[in-house]
Write a protein that holds these residues in place. Structure first.
Motif: not given
Length: 505
Positions: A479-495
């Motif tokens: 579950f924590a990985g799923g939540v962290a995945g959202l932030f990872v995708v956000l950071f990738v899109l910002l990059g």
């Protein structure tokens, strides 16, 4: 306060119990939102500032400066008109796909929403233009925005320089045409007035007119009557002095008196005629009157001796002069009376001539005034045009040239990406909370007791084995990985967004 805290705990427990559903909803909302944000095209904005110097010493000195501020404001307002926007479209890549009038109208309407001319101060203007979409990449849209602003600056300059001079030329040509028409009308009116005056010279008001002659005759009559009264008074005074003055002075052996004065007067008359004076000459008339008076005096004079009285002779001469002047004034009065009667009769016999002359003169004066005013205005405009041609009273200076966009002006993609994440997580929590409210599950004994109305004696704690605890820990990590995945995708899109901006710059 305890009840509120209890309700919050129950809500959080319900959401946590259905956390996988909340995570799924969050992922679905975030992916959909990020996809929508990614599909929104970037819009690039270019800005420029220009300074307009309006003051001109020469134009103000000769009084032809005009209202420059009003002209500049008019051009600023009309810069975004359909005609000027069409010029911008044809001069930039916006016109590549315009093939019909309908396409041009749509392009003009779209461009009108993407350009703006703002007056920051009295003489400072900011021009901004935005470009985006249209099947062009970010670099092309950034360059297009700069081209739009540059073209608007060119139009701004043309409207105030070339356009103003062209307008001045057209205005002068129109005024020359009007002057020609007014000149023909004025010449026709002048010819009509001249012909009328020549035909009715004696009846037209003015110098030599009946009214002027009649007024002059009446003025002369008043002067003659005043002089006649003065002459009568002077003659009466002389007669009174003659009555108290002796004609002779008794001197032994000396002859004289009226006879001596008569002889002297006759001698003077003979001398006048010898000089060539006629009987109508005032001096001859006065001398005859004096001789006639002396003859009466001499006829009544006795034969006694004595010298003539010089004072009496002088009074006799003055009396003759006064009588002659009185006769001349009476004759002048009679002639003036006859002249006034004749002029009055002529004036009342032709009343319409004066009215027609007044109407003709009035029409001529109106045409003359219009022609003179139009001529002055034409000369003023011509001088103003020469001043504007030889020295520009309105000078433009580009303070800030059109900027090259370093990043999109809209949308603010980083902020939108972050908002999508917040909305997705909130939607997941809200979905889990809604499901918790729909299902009859109770998180605490107090909640069960309030819902059923029955007393709850107690609760049984869950016994968790080591294997179950390990399984829970593993699911918690997922579950924590799923939540962290959202932030990872956000950071990738910002990059990716930052990388694209760097490529445009």
């Amino acid at each position: 306060m305890t009840s509120l805290y209890e309700e919050i705990r129950i809500a959080l427990h319900g959401v946590w119990h259905r956390r996988w559903i909340a995570l799924g909803i969050a992922w679905a909302v975030c992916l959909a939102g990020w996809l929508v944000v990614a599909m929104v095209p970037n819009s690039y904005e270019s800005k420029a500032r220009i300074f307009v110097q309006i003051d001109d010493v020469l134009a103000d000195q000769i009084g032809i400066g005009g209202d420059r501020k009003r002209d500049i404001e008019r051009v600023r307002q009309t810069l975004t008109s359909a005609v000027n926007l069409e010029k911008v479209i044809r001069a930039t890549r916006l016109g590549d796909k315009v093939t019909s009038d309908k396409d041009m109208q749509g392009a003009v309407a779209a461009l009108g929403k993407n350009v703006a001319v703002v007056s920051q101060q009295d003489n400072l203007f900011e021009i901004s233009g935005t470009a985006g979409g249209g099947g062009r990449n970010d670099a092309e849209n950034a360059k297009l925005a700069q081209d739009i602003v540059q073209k608007m600056i060119d139009i701004f300059r043309e409207e105030n320089l070339a356009g103003g001079r062209g307008e001045m030329t057209d205005t002068l040509a129109f005024m020359d045409q009007q002057l020609g028409d007014r000149k023909k009308a004025l010449e026709a009116a002048e010819l009509k007035r001249t012909e009328f005056e020549a035909k009715n010279a004696g009846f037209i008001p003015g110098a030599g007119s009946l009214t002027t002659k009649l007024e002059a005759a009446r003025t002369q009559m008043r002067d003659v009557e005043s002089n006649l009264l003065a002459a009568q008074s002077a003659l009466a005074s002389i007669n009174g002095q003659l009555a108290g003055t002796p004609q002779t002075i008794a001197i032994p052996g000396v002859a004289g008196g009226a006879k001596g004065a008569l002889a002297q007067a006759q001698s003077d008359l003979s001398g006048m005629r010898a000089r060539g004076l006629t009987d109508s000459h005032p001096d001859v008339i006065s001398a005859k009157a004096q001789i006639a008076a002396l003859q009466k005096s001499a006829a009544g004079e006795g034969g006694g001796g004595g010298a003539p009285n010089p004072a009496y002779s002088s009074l006799i001469s003055i009396k003759a002069d006064r009588e002659a002047s009185l006769v001349a004034l009476q004759s002048r009065k009679g002639s003036l009376q006859a002249e006034i009667a004749q002029l009055s009769a002529q004036q009342y016999s032709e009343p319409t001539v004066a009215a027609e002359a007044a109407r003709i003169n009035r029409d001529y004066d109106v045409l003359k005034e219009q022609y003179d005013k139009l001529l002055r205005d034409r000369e003023q405009l011509r001088l103003r045009g020469q001043v504007e041609t030889e020295r520009d009273a309105v000078k433009f200076e580009v303070i800030d040239p059109p900027t090259t966009p370093r990043g999109p002006a809209a949308p603010n993609r980083p902020l939108l990406l972050l908002l999508v994440l917040v909305v997705g997580m909130g939607a997941g929590a809200a979905g889990a909370f809604a499901l918790a409210q729909l299902k009859s599950a109770y998180s605490t004994t107090g909640q069960l007791e309030r819902s059923t109305g029955l007393p709850v004696l107690g609760g049984i704690s869950e016994a968790i084995t080591r294997a179950a605890r390990a399984e829970r820990m593993r699911r918690l990590k997922w579950f924590a990985g799923g939540v962290a995945g959202l932030f990872v995708v956000l950071f990738v899109l910002l990059g990716v967004e930052m990388l694209k901006r760097g490529m445009v710059a």
